[in-house]
Design an enzyme around this catalytic site. Structure first.
Site, PDB file in Angstrom:
ATOM      1  N   TYR A   1       0.845  -1.203   0.000  1.00 54.13           N
ATOM      2  CA  TYR A   1       0.000   0.000   0.000  1.00 54.13           C
ATOM      3  C   TYR A   1       0.878   1.251   0.000  1.00 54.13           C
ATOM      4  CZ  TYR A   1      -3.783  -3.168   1.229  1.00 54.13           C
ATOM      5  OH  TYR A   1      -4.696  -4.195   1.214  1.00 54.13           O
ATOM      6  N   SER A   2       0.490   2.217  -0.818  1.00 51.37           N
ATOM      7  CA  SER A   2       1.218   3.483  -0.846  1.00 51.37           C
ATOM      8  C   SER A   2       0.929   4.275   0.425  1.00 51.37           C
ATOM      9  CB  SER A   2       0.767   4.334  -2.037  1.00 51.37           C
ATOM     10  OG  SER A   2       1.274   3.812  -3.222  1.00 51.37           O
TER      11      SER A   2
ATOM     12  N   TYR B   1      -1.913  -0.240 -11.120  1.00 48.25           N
ATOM     13  CA  TYR B   1      -2.185  -1.618 -10.715  1.00 48.25           C
ATOM     14  C   TYR B   1      -3.525  -2.073 -11.283  1.00 48.25           C
ATOM     15  CZ  TYR B   1      -3.799   1.752  -7.222  1.00 48.25           C
ATOM     16  OH  TYR B   1      -4.300   2.869  -6.608  1.00 48.25           O
TER      17      TYR B   1
ATOM     18  N   GLU C   1       2.785   4.547 -11.162  1.00 47.69           N
ATOM     19  CA  GLU C   1       2.542   3.436 -10.236  1.00 47.69           C
ATOM     20  C   GLU C   1       1.095   3.026 -10.467  1.00 47.69           C
ATOM     21  OE1 GLU C   1       4.993   2.931  -7.235  1.00 47.69           O
ATOM     22  OE2 GLU C   1       3.516   2.797  -5.640  1.00 47.69           O
TER      23      GLU C   1
ATOM     24  N   CYS D   1      -0.712   7.675 -10.576  1.00 46.76           N
ATOM     25  CA  CYS D   1      -0.943   6.530  -9.694  1.00 46.76           C
ATOM     26  C   CYS D   1      -2.423   6.158  -9.719  1.00 46.76           C
ATOM     27  CB  CYS D   1      -0.509   6.874  -8.262  1.00 46.76           C
ATOM     28  SG  CYS D   1      -0.558   5.448  -7.157  1.00 46.76           S
TER      29      CYS D   1
END
Ligand code: A2P
Length: 423
Positions: A209-210, A423, A421, A381
């Site tokens: 987790y960021s 996902y 970043e 992101c």
């Protein structure tokens, strides 16, 4: 070379350190990296030692090598069963490790054997973003705590940051490390080890987790971090599933203890020099690092260090956009905020949706002007699908201003000024 030709330094991934973030698999230009529910592994018959996967790996788990006889290389299926890397074996015939084909030797050999099989697109740089940090980024600490010795943090708070009654159940969780050192920078991430075991009786893997808070803590001067976590209730195909880690995290109560590894991340970091502009593009929980960077700059605003902040933030609706309220309280002269709502009232199923990349095009004059400034740093992101859309928008904005996008793209990557970043 020919006497050692049967010996190989086999490229392996350490399953004990890997956080299954998929970066290596995405990066590999020859599809040598694959995964199952347990492990990420490298196929020795495909790996050409190009090393493209090494530096993007946030943990360093990718950088493992074992000397093996080529025909006895560990198979993909064997690697899937590993809980830890095998010890270095003595190779038959007593060859010393130093005599084995090094990755570079092997790359040359592999070039001979395989180059003909690769087309130029496979050899091209597969990454859209930089692998290096901004030149003025602070030094990041990584892998201070691993699976064998995680750090225990205490939950200091857990708040929902999307409106009740929506499908997006997103939480802001504050984790306190007490007196244990856990130095972080904006843009870094941590791994959470959910308690319990999976269906096969194995401990759950860490989930990455960021961090949503700046380096000096969620609350300035506190040894804590915050995260932005959305409860996962469906898989990519919309089928109902209960995400192990996200549900664990979203249900945490104040005072609960959480096992954490990390920190991770060495390139998605913010510049520290005066007059650095930040363009931030995010969807949903991809807002975490943007919140961290924005808050870092907000806390230093009285220092008059200069530099613009521009944010493009996408969500289904205003009510599903994490931190909507606090964002609206930020002064316009401090940050230029642009929201893209894709399913706002009035949106008809099947009609075109409003995404962050559309907003970027609408603001092309300002984005273009910032892109022409060498002090501009660009961060993306969130959803994977956004990456191509954002790159297309950047290209079109540049074309419209007669900027050579391929050259600027390469320069921004080289200078650590373009970071993804997704996902
Ligand atoms: P939508 O899902 O309406 O198509 P999520 O809520 O799933 O985290 O998504 C955050 C926002 O990102 C949503 O508005 C979603 O729109 C949007 N989105 C989905 N796909 C893309 C894409 N390819 N590029 C940009 N935004 C996207």
């Amino acid at each position: 070379m020919s006497a050692n030709a049967e010996v190989l330094k086999q490229h392996l991934i350490d399953p004990e350190i890997c956080i299954r973030c998929n970066t290596c698999e995405e990066t590999c230009p020859v599809d040598a990296i694959t995964h199952n529910d347990d492990n990420y592994v490298v196929d020795a018959t495909k790996c050409n030692f190009c090393m493209a996967c090494i530096s993007p790996c946030p943990t360093g788990s990718i950088d493992n090598w074992r000397t093996v006889l080529k025909p006895a290389a560990y198979s993909v299926d064997e690697q899937f069963t590993w809980d830890e890397l095998p010890a270095e074996k003595e190779v038959d015939g007593g060859l010393l490790e130093a005599e084995a084909l090094t990755p570079i030797d092997a790359a040359e050999a592999a070039d001979d054997e395989k180059a003909l099989e690769l087309d130029s697109s496979q050899l091209a740089d597969p990454l859209s973003g930089a692998q290096v940090p901004p030149w003025s980024a602070s030094h990041p600490y990584v892998n201070l705590y691993g699976h064998k010795a995680p750090v225990t943090a205490t939950v200091a708070g857990n708040f929902r940051v999307t409106a009740l009654g929506t499908d997006s159940d997103t939480h802001h969780i504050v984790l306190d490390f007490g007196s244990t050192p856990f130095p972080v920078l904006e843009g870094q991430s941590i791994g959470i080890l959910p308690p319990g075991v999976d269906a096969r009786g194995k401990a759950h893997h860490a989930r990455q987790y960021s961090i949503a808070s700046p380096r000096d803590g969620e609350r300035s001067g506190y040894n804590n971090v915050s995260l932005t976590v959305k409860r996962v209730t469906t898989d990519y195909d919309g089928r109902a599933v209960r995400g192990v880690a996200s549900n664990y995290v979203c249900d945490l109560k104040k005072g609960d203890e959480v096992r954490i590894i990390g920190p991770f991340g060495t390139s998605f970091l913010m510049p520290n020099h005066p007059n650095a502009n930040l363009i931030m593009v995010c969807t949903g929980t991809g807002s975490a690092p943007m919140r961290a960077m924005t808050e870092r700059r907000r806390r230093r605003v009285d220092l008059n260090e200069g530099g613009k902040l521009m944010l493009f933030f996408g969500a289904r609706t205003q009510r599903e956009l994490p931190y909507f309220g606090p964002l609206m309280n930020l002064p316009k002269e401090f940050i230029d905020i642009n929201f893209a709502f894709s399913r706002e009232e009035g949106h008809v199923d099947g009609a075109p949706k409003r995404y962050v990349q559309h907003l970027m095009r609408e603001r092309s004059a300002d984005v273009g002007a910032l892109l022409q400034d060498d002090n501009t740093y660009f961060y993306v992101c969130g959803l994977k699908g956004m990456e191509a859309g954002v790159l297309d928008a950047l290209k079109d904005i540049c074309v419209g201003r007669s900027i050579d996008w391929p050259a600027l793209h390469a320069q921004m990557k080289r200078e650590g000024r373009l970071h993804f970043e997704t996902y």
